[in-house]
Design a protein around this motif. Structure first.
Motif, PDB file in Angstrom:
ATOM      1  N   ARG A  27      47.560 -73.437 -68.815  1.00 44.76           N
ATOM      2  CA  ARG A  27      47.220 -72.956 -67.469  1.00 44.76           C
ATOM      3  C   ARG A  27      48.382 -73.205 -66.503  1.00 44.76           C
ATOM      4  O   ARG A  27      48.668 -72.359 -65.641  1.00 44.76           O
ATOM      5  CB  ARG A  27      45.933 -73.618 -66.987  1.00 44.76           C
ATOM      6  CG  ARG A  27      44.713 -73.138 -67.769  1.00 44.76           C
ATOM      7  CD  ARG A  27      43.417 -73.654 -67.191  1.00 44.76           C
ATOM      8  NE  ARG A  27      43.235 -75.081 -67.345  1.00 44.76           N
ATOM      9  CZ  ARG A  27      42.588 -75.673 -68.342  1.00 44.76           C
ATOM     10  NH1 ARG A  27      42.053 -74.947 -69.317  1.00 44.76           N
ATOM     11  NH2 ARG A  27      42.466 -76.985 -68.383  1.00 44.76           N
ATOM     12  N   LEU A  30      50.902 -70.402 -67.039  1.00 45.40           N
ATOM     13  CA  LEU A  30      50.521 -69.139 -66.404  1.00 45.40           C
ATOM     14  C   LEU A  30      50.724 -69.168 -64.893  1.00 45.40           C
ATOM     15  O   LEU A  30      51.271 -68.223 -64.312  1.00 45.40           O
ATOM     16  CB  LEU A  30      49.065 -68.806 -66.735  1.00 45.40           C
ATOM     17  CG  LEU A  30      48.796 -68.444 -68.202  1.00 45.40           C
ATOM     18  CD1 LEU A  30      47.312 -68.508 -68.500  1.00 45.40           C
ATOM     19  CD2 LEU A  30      49.371 -67.080 -68.536  1.00 45.40           C
ATOM     20  N   THR A  31      50.306 -70.242 -64.261  1.00 46.55           N
ATOM     21  CA  THR A  31      50.462 -70.311 -62.801  1.00 46.55           C
ATOM     22  C   THR A  31      51.931 -70.427 -62.401  1.00 46.55           C
ATOM     23  O   THR A  31      52.351 -69.848 -61.406  1.00 46.55           O
ATOM     24  CB  THR A  31      49.641 -71.470 -62.193  1.00 46.55           C
ATOM     25  OG1 THR A  31      50.038 -72.701 -62.777  1.00 46.55           O
ATOM     26  CG2 THR A  31      48.155 -71.251 -62.380  1.00 46.55           C
ATOM     27  N   TYR A  34      53.724 -67.018 -62.603  1.00 44.56           N
ATOM     28  CA  TYR A  34      53.405 -66.195 -61.439  1.00 44.56           C
ATOM     29  C   TYR A  34      54.141 -66.686 -60.191  1.00 44.56           C
ATOM     30  O   TYR A  34      54.686 -65.875 -59.430  1.00 44.56           O
ATOM     31  CB  TYR A  34      51.900 -66.150 -61.161  1.00 44.56           C
ATOM     32  CG  TYR A  34      51.601 -65.324 -59.942  1.00 44.56           C
ATOM     33  CD1 TYR A  34      51.674 -63.927 -60.007  1.00 44.56           C
ATOM     34  CD2 TYR A  34      51.328 -65.914 -58.726  1.00 44.56           C
ATOM     35  CE1 TYR A  34      51.458 -63.158 -58.886  1.00 44.56           C
ATOM     36  CE2 TYR A  34      51.108 -65.139 -57.595  1.00 44.56           C
ATOM     37  CZ  TYR A  34      51.175 -63.770 -57.677  1.00 44.56           C
ATOM     38  OH  TYR A  34      50.972 -63.010 -56.565  1.00 44.56           O
ATOM     39  N   GLN A  35      54.157 -67.987 -59.963  1.00 44.39           N
ATOM     40  CA  GLN A  35      54.801 -68.512 -58.760  1.00 44.39           C
ATOM     41  C   GLN A  35      56.300 -68.231 -58.752  1.00 44.39           C
ATOM     42  O   GLN A  35      56.857 -67.883 -57.715  1.00 44.39           O
ATOM     43  CB  GLN A  35      54.524 -70.003 -58.595  1.00 44.39           C
ATOM     44  CG  GLN A  35      53.100 -70.328 -58.230  1.00 44.39           C
ATOM     45  CD  GLN A  35      52.522 -69.513 -57.082  1.00 44.39           C
ATOM     46  OE1 GLN A  35      51.427 -68.999 -57.200  1.00 44.39           O
ATOM     47  NE2 GLN A  35      53.216 -69.401 -55.973  1.00 44.39           N
ATOM     48  N   ARG A  65      48.832 -62.361 -62.178  1.00 41.83           N
ATOM     49  CA  ARG A  65      48.208 -62.665 -60.880  1.00 41.83           C
ATOM     50  C   ARG A  65      46.687 -62.788 -61.010  1.00 41.83           C
ATOM     51  O   ARG A  65      46.087 -63.728 -60.496  1.00 41.83           O
ATOM     52  CB  ARG A  65      48.550 -61.592 -59.851  1.00 41.83           C
ATOM     53  CG  ARG A  65      47.978 -61.909 -58.466  1.00 41.83           C
ATOM     54  CD  ARG A  65      48.143 -60.761 -57.507  1.00 41.83           C
ATOM     55  NE  ARG A  65      47.182 -59.732 -57.885  1.00 41.83           N
ATOM     56  CZ  ARG A  65      47.414 -58.430 -57.819  1.00 41.83           C
ATOM     57  NH1 ARG A  65      48.546 -57.967 -57.395  1.00 41.83           N
ATOM     58  NH2 ARG A  65      46.484 -57.573 -58.182  1.00 41.83           N
ATOM     59  N   ARG A  68      45.991 -66.034 -62.885  1.00 44.55           N
ATOM     60  CA  ARG A  68      46.333 -67.176 -62.033  1.00 44.55           C
ATOM     61  C   ARG A  68      45.277 -67.397 -60.958  1.00 44.55           C
ATOM     62  O   ARG A  68      44.875 -68.514 -60.684  1.00 44.55           O
ATOM     63  CB  ARG A  68      47.701 -66.946 -61.395  1.00 44.55           C
ATOM     64  CG  ARG A  68      48.138 -68.028 -60.430  1.00 44.55           C
ATOM     65  CD  ARG A  68      48.010 -67.492 -59.018  1.00 44.55           C
ATOM     66  NE  ARG A  68      48.442 -68.494 -58.056  1.00 44.55           N
ATOM     67  CZ  ARG A  68      47.878 -68.640 -56.872  1.00 44.55           C
ATOM     68  NH1 ARG A  68      46.879 -67.882 -56.509  1.00 44.55           N
ATOM     69  NH2 ARG A  68      48.309 -69.543 -56.046  1.00 44.55           N
TER      70      ARG A  68
END
Length: 141
Positions: A27, A30-31, A34-35, A65, A68
């Motif tokens: 996780r 994935l975040t 995106y960031q 997105r 996330r």
């Protein structure tokens, strides 16, 4: 003062394949992807082509997105938004969001392919991300 206690069995369970730590790190992956895209690289692409950040789009990063947002705002549970995913059809609404090792490789490969696609579409050049090799000469996932 003791801040944390854990048995060896608990530690082994958290660290086993598919355990809590692997799920949590997937996780975070994935975040973080995106960031980096949203806070840095999307703007760099836009600046390079003389457009606004929102004009640089990618199905892959759009999918990231949706995933996330479910991680951050819905306690790691996929929402109906994941049905909009075009590339990363990994979850259905209600699924707990975490990646297997194979899915991590798929996502990392997807980042590379998406960056190549963006370079080609917006800059007219091959970014070469998918074909890059590591320092040891091995092709990266």
């Amino acid at each position: 003062m003791i801040l944390h206690e854990s048995t060896q069995a608990d530690m082994k369970a958290r660290n086993r394949k598919g355990g809590h730590n692997e799920r949590a790190m997937s996780r975070v992956l994935l975040t973080t992807i995106y960031q980096f895209w949203e806070d840095r690289y999307r703007g760099l692409f836009a600046s390079e082509i003389g457009s606004k950040k929102d004009e640089v789009t990618s199905d892959f990063f759009g999918d990231i997105r949706y995933i996330r947002n479910a991680i951050v705002h819905h306690r790691n549970v996929a929402t109906v938004e994941v049905n909009k995913c075009k590339v990363l059809k990994l979850f259905t609404p209600g699924d707990a969001i975490h990646l297997t090792a194979d899915q991590v490789r798929f996502v990392v490969r997807g980042v590379r392919l998406a960056l190549d696609e963006i370079c080609q579409r917006y800059l007219g050049v091959d970014g070469g991300f998918a074909s890059r090799h590591g320092l040891a000469g091995h092709q990266r996932a």
